[in-house]
Design a protein around this motif. Structure first.
Motif, PDB file in Angstrom:
ATOM      1  N   THR A 203       0.832  -1.173   0.069  1.00 12.46           N
ATOM      2  CA  THR A 203       0.111  -0.164  -0.147  1.00 12.46           C
ATOM      3  C   THR A 203       0.719   1.429   0.044  1.00 12.46           C
ATOM      4  O   THR A 203       1.744   1.294   0.747  1.00 12.46           O
ATOM      5  N   TYR A 204       0.558   2.148  -0.621  1.00 16.21           N
ATOM      6  CA  TYR A 204       1.086   3.380  -0.900  1.00 16.21           C
ATOM      7  C   TYR A 204       0.173   4.503  -0.871  1.00 16.21           C
ATOM      8  O   TYR A 204      -1.119   4.432  -1.068  1.00 16.21           O
ATOM      9  N   VAL A 205       0.767   5.581  -0.018  1.00 15.56           N
ATOM     10  CA  VAL A 205      -0.139   6.682   0.298  1.00 15.56           C
ATOM     11  C   VAL A 205       0.482   8.094  -0.087  1.00 15.56           C
ATOM     12  O   VAL A 205       1.852   8.131   0.204  1.00 15.56           O
ATOM     13  N   GLU A 206      -0.150   8.860  -0.743  1.00 14.92           N
ATOM     14  CA  GLU A 206       0.278  10.058  -1.067  1.00 14.92           C
ATOM     15  C   GLU A 206      -0.580  11.429  -0.838  1.00 14.92           C
ATOM     16  O   GLU A 206      -1.853  11.286  -0.932  1.00 14.92           O
ATOM     17  N   PHE A 207      -0.004  12.547  -0.471  1.00 16.36           N
ATOM     18  CA  PHE A 207      -0.491  13.815  -0.133  1.00 16.36           C
ATOM     19  C   PHE A 207       0.118  14.873  -0.854  1.00 16.36           C
ATOM     20  O   PHE A 207       1.383  14.877  -0.902  1.00 16.36           O
ATOM     21  N   GLY A 208      -0.707  15.852  -1.394  1.00 11.37           N
ATOM     22  CA  GLY A 208      -0.313  16.884  -2.310  1.00 11.37           C
ATOM     23  C   GLY A 208      -1.037  18.190  -2.243  1.00 11.37           C
ATOM     24  O   GLY A 208      -2.311  17.956  -2.043  1.00 11.37           O
ATOM     25  N   TYR A 209      -0.510  19.198  -2.476  1.00  9.06           N
ATOM     26  CA  TYR A 209      -1.046  20.671  -2.140  1.00  9.06           C
ATOM     27  C   TYR A 209      -0.470  21.380  -3.160  1.00  9.06           C
ATOM     28  O   TYR A 209       0.522  21.550  -3.714  1.00  9.06           O
ATOM     29  N   THR A 210      -1.565  22.286  -4.139  1.00 12.14           N
ATOM     30  CA  THR A 210      -1.145  22.961  -5.121  1.00 12.14           C
ATOM     31  C   THR A 210      -1.389  24.531  -4.986  1.00 12.14           C
ATOM     32  O   THR A 210      -2.354  24.893  -4.359  1.00 12.14           O
ATOM     33  N   TYR A 211      -0.170  25.261  -5.211  1.00 14.61           N
ATOM     34  CA  TYR A 211      -0.311  26.772  -4.705  1.00 14.61           C
ATOM     35  C   TYR A 211      -0.303  27.289  -6.272  1.00 14.61           C
ATOM     36  O   TYR A 211       0.679  27.009  -6.829  1.00 14.61           O
ATOM     37  N   GLU A 212      -0.955  28.425  -6.417  1.00 17.06           N
ATOM     38  CA  GLU A 212      -0.918  29.375  -7.501  1.00 17.06           C
ATOM     39  C   GLU A 212       0.435  30.404  -7.321  1.00 17.06           C
ATOM     40  O   GLU A 212       0.531  31.141  -6.577  1.00 17.06           O
ATOM     41  N   ALA A 213       1.190  30.235  -8.291  1.00 22.99           N
ATOM     42  CA  ALA A 213       2.317  31.076  -8.301  1.00 22.99           C
ATOM     43  C   ALA A 213       2.539  32.097  -9.153  1.00 22.99           C
ATOM     44  O   ALA A 213       1.634  31.965 -10.205  1.00 22.99           O
ATOM     45  N   PRO A 214       3.529  32.929  -9.184  1.00 24.78           N
ATOM     46  CA  PRO A 214       3.557  34.073 -10.173  1.00 24.78           C
ATOM     47  C   PRO A 214       3.689  33.458 -11.661  1.00 24.78           C
ATOM     48  O   PRO A 214       4.262  32.503 -11.847  1.00 24.78           O
ATOM     49  N   LEU A 215       3.508  34.428 -12.628  1.00 21.56           N
ATOM     50  CA  LEU A 215       3.645  34.157 -14.072  1.00 21.56           C
ATOM     51  C   LEU A 215       2.835  32.893 -14.522  1.00 21.56           C
ATOM     52  O   LEU A 215       3.242  31.927 -15.228  1.00 21.56           O
TER      53      LEU A 215
END
Length: 281
Positions: A203-215
């Motif tokens: 079993t594999y678990v992943e967490f991620g978060y997306t930020y709006e960056a410049p340009l």
């Protein structure tokens, strides 16, 4: 995607440290924007009867902190057909076009893979995905079967059941993946005489978060770890304890080339913190 673990030890390192540049030309026939989680074919926003077709050119193939096929560029073709608003069928392929499975030093060289994917999205934040991984060796290897539908311990195939959460539609730029191998070459052995082995359900678990960056760019840090790796399916991972194999960050930007043609370009940094001494065999 995975590998035949007893055939992938020659070029292992205690820590995998990599930088990847990927050029991706996507959505050739699509009328919707695909939610890209690396190396998955996922349709969370789908329109019945449409295709999503994607082509990647990458500096090397990295999957969940695992490097397959050495330091050779790979071409990847993948996509999905939206049967309905909630159900889609997909595929994913990769190859570095090297014929030799190992180089003269015994390190991994040639690599190819073909996956088939079934996706069902019961809500705007959850997709249940069944993925069949098939990674035949590029040349003949003793004790390795490349037969399709061979899910035994000499086979090159496994089945992954995934629960993929994406809360971007709920105004929360967070995603999570829960992935368990339910069939195929994912066996653990009680001793050297245990020829058949027992299904491990790695079993594999992943967490991620997306930020709006410049340009008009996006920055997406993530953390991924293997819970039970006793079958050694993840060869670049600890075998007897939870292992953080995929710590990374992705910088990306989409370039619109036409009405239905987009070229995303991204830079992906991956760090594998596995430390088990068995990985140095």
């Amino acid at each position: 995607m995975s590998s035949i673990v007893y055939k992938k030890s020659a070029d292992m390192k205690k820590i995998v440290f990599s930088l990847i540049i990927v050029l991706n030309c996507i959505s050739v026939f699509s009328q919707v924007e695909e939610k890209n989680i690396p190396k998955e074919v996922i349709a969370l926003d789908s329109i019945k009867g449409t295709w999503d077709i994607n082509v990647d050119l990458a500096s090397r193939y990295i999957w969940r902190g695992q490097s397959w096929g050495g330091d050779y560029p790979v071409l990847q073709l993948y996509g999905n057909y939206n049967v309905s608003e909630k159900f889609s069928l997909g595929f994913w392929t990769t190859s570095n076009f090297k014929k030799e499975y190992y180089d003269k030093n015994g390190a991994s060289k040639g690599y190819q893979e073909l996956d088939f994917v079934l996706n069902y999205s019961p809500s705007d934040y959850l997709t249940v995905s069944l993925q069949d991984y098939y990674w035949p060796s590029t040349d003949r290897q003793e004790g390795v079967s490349n037969d399709f539908f061979n899910f035994g311990n000499d086979g090159s195939q496994s089945v992954d059941l995934q629960f993929l959460f994406d809360f971007s539609e709920r105004e929360l730029p967070l995603w999570a993946t829960l992935s368990t191998l339910i069939a195929g070459n994912d066996f653990r052995y009680k001793d050297e005489n245990d020829e058949k082995g027992k299904q491990n359900f790695t079993t594999y678990v992943e967490f991620g978060y997306t930020y709006e960056a410049p340009l008009k760019t996006e920055l997406a840090p993530l953390i991924g770890f293997v819970i039970n790796n006793k079958a050694k399916y993840y060869t670049y991972a600890d075998y007897n304890r939870p292992s953080f194999v995929n710590l990374g960050c992705k910088l990306s930007r989409d370039f619109e080339l036409g009405k239905h043609l987009t070229m995303p370009v991204w830079l992906n940094y991956t760090y594998n913190a596995a430390s088990h001494s068995a990985n140095l065999e």
